[in-house]
Design a protein around this motif. Structure first.
Motif, PDB file in Angstrom:
ATOM      1  N   LEU A  53     -15.125 -20.864  12.785  1.00  0.00           N
ATOM      2  CA  LEU A  53     -16.463 -20.486  12.326  1.00  0.00           C
ATOM      3  C   LEU A  53     -17.476 -20.597  13.458  1.00  0.00           C
ATOM      4  O   LEU A  53     -18.371 -19.748  13.590  1.00  0.00           O
ATOM      5  CB  LEU A  53     -16.875 -21.366  11.147  1.00  0.00           C
ATOM      6  N   ASP A  54     -17.349 -21.632  14.281  1.00  0.00           N
ATOM      7  CA  ASP A  54     -18.241 -21.772  15.443  1.00  0.00           C
ATOM      8  C   ASP A  54     -18.063 -20.583  16.398  1.00  0.00           C
ATOM      9  O   ASP A  54     -19.041 -20.048  16.927  1.00  0.00           O
ATOM     10  CB  ASP A  54     -17.950 -23.074  16.184  1.00  0.00           C
ATOM     11  N   GLU A  71     -22.487 -12.036   7.687  1.00  0.00           N
ATOM     12  CA  GLU A  71     -22.108 -12.756   6.471  1.00  0.00           C
ATOM     13  C   GLU A  71     -20.617 -13.048   6.476  1.00  0.00           C
ATOM     14  O   GLU A  71     -19.800 -12.186   6.796  1.00  0.00           O
ATOM     15  CB  GLU A  71     -22.468 -11.953   5.222  1.00  0.00           C
ATOM     16  N   ILE A  72     -20.281 -14.283   6.103  1.00  0.00           N
ATOM     17  CA  ILE A  72     -18.902 -14.752   6.100  1.00  0.00           C
ATOM     18  C   ILE A  72     -18.534 -15.226   4.698  1.00  0.00           C
ATOM     19  O   ILE A  72     -19.375 -15.740   3.963  1.00  0.00           O
ATOM     20  CB  ILE A  72     -18.720 -15.934   7.080  1.00  0.00           C
ATOM     21  N   SER A 101     -22.781 -20.532  10.857  1.00  0.00           N
ATOM     22  CA  SER A 101     -23.294 -21.877  11.135  1.00  0.00           C
ATOM     23  C   SER A 101     -23.414 -22.707   9.855  1.00  0.00           C
ATOM     24  O   SER A 101     -23.086 -23.893   9.842  1.00  0.00           O
ATOM     25  CB  SER A 101     -24.648 -21.791  11.834  1.00  0.00           C
ATOM     26  N   ALA A 102     -23.876 -22.073   8.773  1.00  0.00           N
ATOM     27  CA  ALA A 102     -24.021 -22.804   7.508  1.00  0.00           C
ATOM     28  C   ALA A 102     -22.656 -23.229   6.966  1.00  0.00           C
ATOM     29  O   ALA A 102     -22.485 -24.355   6.481  1.00  0.00           O
ATOM     30  CB  ALA A 102     -24.749 -21.938   6.489  1.00  0.00           C
ATOM     31  N   LEU A 103     -21.681 -22.349   7.052  1.00  0.00           N
ATOM     32  CA  LEU A 103     -20.344 -22.685   6.561  1.00  0.00           C
ATOM     33  C   LEU A 103     -19.683 -23.731   7.452  1.00  0.00           C
ATOM     34  O   LEU A 103     -18.978 -24.622   6.955  1.00  0.00           O
ATOM     35  CB  LEU A 103     -19.486 -21.425   6.479  1.00  0.00           C
ATOM     36  N   TYR A 158     -18.256 -27.332   6.064  1.00  0.00           N
ATOM     37  CA  TYR A 158     -16.870 -27.778   6.163  1.00  0.00           C
ATOM     38  C   TYR A 158     -16.690 -28.898   7.182  1.00  0.00           C
ATOM     39  O   TYR A 158     -15.646 -29.557   7.190  1.00  0.00           O
ATOM     40  CB  TYR A 158     -15.954 -26.586   6.455  1.00  0.00           C
ATOM     41  N   THR A 159     -17.698 -29.143   8.013  1.00  0.00           N
ATOM     42  CA  THR A 159     -17.666 -30.326   8.871  1.00  0.00           C
ATOM     43  C   THR A 159     -17.868 -31.578   8.025  1.00  0.00           C
ATOM     44  O   THR A 159     -17.195 -32.599   8.216  1.00  0.00           O
ATOM     45  CB  THR A 159     -18.757 -30.244   9.955  1.00  0.00           C
TER      46      THR A 159
END
Length: 281
Positions: free
Chosen positions: A174-175, A185-186, A205-207, A211-212
């Protein structure tokens, strides 16, 4: 269903991706009547067969199988019915098997393929992303440069991109998408057909942040919306450019936003220079 023996040949059988109730009646019929089952992991397939009340000879066939193993399977198919399954979902979709099918076709062995569960298709239907055109691209490379190169290669394709990903690599991937395709959009789909199934959408970045703090488990399908699909207005474009210019030069920022939105790079560069001038005045 019938008790008649199957004709010799290769039968490609899709199996459940999570919920065992998703197996089709036709798949059960073929697995019941076949002479043997070729599979990735005999333990996984044995569990499915036990669920169905079946016992069949299991022959391992995976990415590490030798040409000799493949030839032995092909020889068996000349006189016996062999079902090919993967650990989950439709065989050959990011799973071993295409060489076996190719050689079976070349040698005239009959092949039958049964439709059934596929994680990529289930995820696509859940995501809410455009589905009139989509590209399944398997797994992204492990190495940073190869992954970045692949994302750059696929960035301008006017279709939703679908990848398989592991839980351990998700945040890093994702990064990487955030760097290559900022603002795109993901959708992340995981635990499909199981009790804790989820499909979460947002920016890379939000996802990644989510998930972090909430490390995922299970197999994951990662989807990226097409470039320009959101029809970003001028304010959206300006916001993307300003965010990118916090760390990069206007030319680099324009290139990033062009990848993410499909807008013309030269026009974006001109707008980036205007924004930079406005910020200095």
């Amino acid at each position: 269903m019938t008790n008649e023996p199957l004709a010799s040949g290769l039968y490609i059988v899709a199996t459940p991706i999570g919920n065992l109730g998703d197996i089709t009646l036709r798949a059960i019929d073929i697995l019941t009547r076949c002479d043997a089952v070729a599979c990735e992991d005999t333990r996984v397939t044995a569990k499915l067969l036990r669920h169905l009340g079946l016992h069949k000879p299991l022959w391992r066939y995976d990415d590490h199988s030798s040409e000799e193993d493949r030839n032995r399977l092909l020889e068996a198919m000349r006189s016996r019915s062999v079902a090919l399954v993967s650990d989950a979902g439709t065989p050959l979709i990011s799973d071993p098997g295409y060489r076996l099918v190719r050689m079976a076709r070349e040698t005239g062995i009959p092949i039958t393929s049964l439709p059934g569960p596929s994680a990529a298709i289930v995820a696509m239907t859940l995501s809410g992303l455009p589905n009139d055109r989509f590209l399944f691209a398997g797994f992204l490379p492990n190495k940073d440069k190869a992954r970045a190169d692949t994302l750059a290669e696929l960035a301008r394709i006017p279709a939703t991109l679908i990848f398989y990903e592991s839980a351990q690599r998700l945040v890093k991937t994702l990064d990487a998408i955030g760097e290559a395709l900022p603002g795109r959009e993901i959708a992340v789909a995981r635990e499909l057909t199981k009790l804790h199934e989820e499909c979460r959408t947002g920016t890379p970045s939000a996802l990644a942040a989510h998930y972090t703090s909430h490390p995922p488990k299970g197999e994951i399908v990662l989807m990226i919306a097409p470039p320009g699909e959101d029809a970003a207005d001028e304010n959206d474009i300006d916001a993307l450019l300003l965010a990118a210019m916090q760390q990069d030069k206007p030319s680099q920022a324009a290139a990033q936003v062009a990848k993410a939105t499909g807008h013309d790079r030269k026009a974006l560069y001109a707008r980036a220079m205007e924004l930079k001038t406005q910020g200095q005045s």
